[in-house]
Design an enzyme around this catalytic site. Structure first.
Site: not given
Lengths: 84, 192, 96
Positions: B98, B101-103
């Protein structure tokens, strides 16, 4: 940015897990969306962004967003901080 | 005192007090949510992969509707984003990132690991993915194509890796034991 | 914006638009793909517009597509045959 990836394991702290849980509850209850969280993180000034840990950024974004939405006021926050 | 200079533990304590007073989040609700989140671990995703390796109907379901496949194994998916499953083949390997962000497919893998959230991983997974894989000791066969899946929106993605050679006689439970979190993101390959 | 029902395999271009320059926004279309051309893979569903959700505005549902881009030339470090698969909302796509 294009440097080797640090793959050492980082264990989450109680602080990290509580911030994570609060964010989920705010989403479930419709108080604040994950998109608002992300917008708030992206709005953190760059120098501060790099100084903060992942969940410190989340906490900054959550508090800023809830202040802006009027969930609580600066005054409420100040009072709560004085009591901690 | 402004947010910027407040120690984090104090700011969190104040937030906790304010949310409790407003009936938004009690200490008990927070504790329950932490317990539910802690319960999601890569063992869940590994059980799905092992089942898909041993049950063709389940494999079809998993590739069509990842959330339904998770629920079929008793994994709670209510409130979770849609889950997409990326099928590795002899010609194609998948790597999930991702960049924004940090999905992460948290319902089936748990909290995203530190490295997945790092700027270095997020940048290099799209820019230099084979160099990145080499850091994990992962070298793809020469003719295998690499597909990097940038998880930018509402889906969460996990990889269904290739079943390793030498496991033909293994049952699903034994297979689940060799499937690692990194295998289901695509930075490593399962090995028997 | 691409029209609904564009068949898989259609060539699409990501708009070379930089709304960040005009003021605060939250955008889920990565910078590295703005202005790039790829191939529509499939319609993933319709989801509330995150650009509105981020500002707590009413968020109409938008079509979300999986779009495939050849790795080179997006990044010159890639190997021929490698690609990127990315979720992109319809308003960010135009026929190419």
């Amino acid at each position: 940015m294009c440097q080797p990836v640090d793959t050492t394991e980082h264990v989450l702290s109680d602080f990290d897990r509580e911030v994570d849980a609060i964010r989920q509850i705010l989403g479930i209850k419709g108080v604040m969306s994950v998109d608002e969280l992300r917008r708030g993180i992206e709005a953190i000034p760059e120098a501060e962004y790099h100084r903060l840990s992942y969940y410190q950024r989340w906490l900054r974004s959550i508090v800023t967003t809830l202040l802006r939405k009027g969930v609580f006021s600066q005054e409420d926050l100040r009072t709560a901080l004085d009591r901690t | 005192m402004t947010i910027e200079i407040t120690p984090d533990a104090d700011l969190l304590a104040a937030l906790r007090t304010l949310l409790d007073a407003r009936g938004i989040a009690s200490a008990a609700e927070i504790a329950e949510r932490i317990a539910l989140t802690d319960a999601a671990t890569p063992a869940r995703g590994a059980a799905m992969v092992a089942r898909a390796w041993t049950d063709p109907d389940y494999r079809t379901l998993m590739l069509t509707d990842g959330a339904a496949a998770a629920e079929a194994l008793g994994i709670p998916m209510r409130g979770a984003p849609p889950l997409g499953v990326l099928e590795d083949t002899a010609e194609l390997h998948h790597l999930v990132v991702c960049t924004l962000c940090s999905c992460y497919p948290r319902a089936v893998l748990g909290y995203p690991p530190f490295w997945f959230k790092s700027a270095a991983y997020r940048a290099r997974a799209v820019r230099d993915p084979r160099g990145l894989l080499a850091e994990w000791g992962t070298v793809l066969p020469e003719k295998m194509r690499l597909r990097v899946v940038d998880s930018t929106a509402d889906y969460r993605w996990m990889v269904l890796p290739l079943r390793p050679a030498g496991t033909a006689e293994w049952d699903a439970e034994r297979l689940a034991g060799i499937v690692r979190e990194t295998d289901m993101i695509g930075v490593t390959l399962p090995a028997s | 914006m691409i029209p609904p029902g564009l068949p898989p395999g259609s060539r699409v271009r990501v708009r070379a638009d930089w709304p960040e320059a005009a003021g605060p926004v939250h955008v889920r279309t990565p910078h590295y793909l703005r202005g790039r051309t790829g191939e529509l893979v499939r319609h993933l569903g319709d989801f509330p517009n995150p650009e509105d959700l981020a500002f707590a505005r009413p968020a109409p549902r938008l079509a979300l597509y999986h779009v495939r881009f050849a790795q080179p030339p997006i990044w010159q470090q890639g190997q021929a045959g490698d690609d990127l698969l990315v979720e992109i909302f319809a308003p960010w796509l135009e026929p190419a």
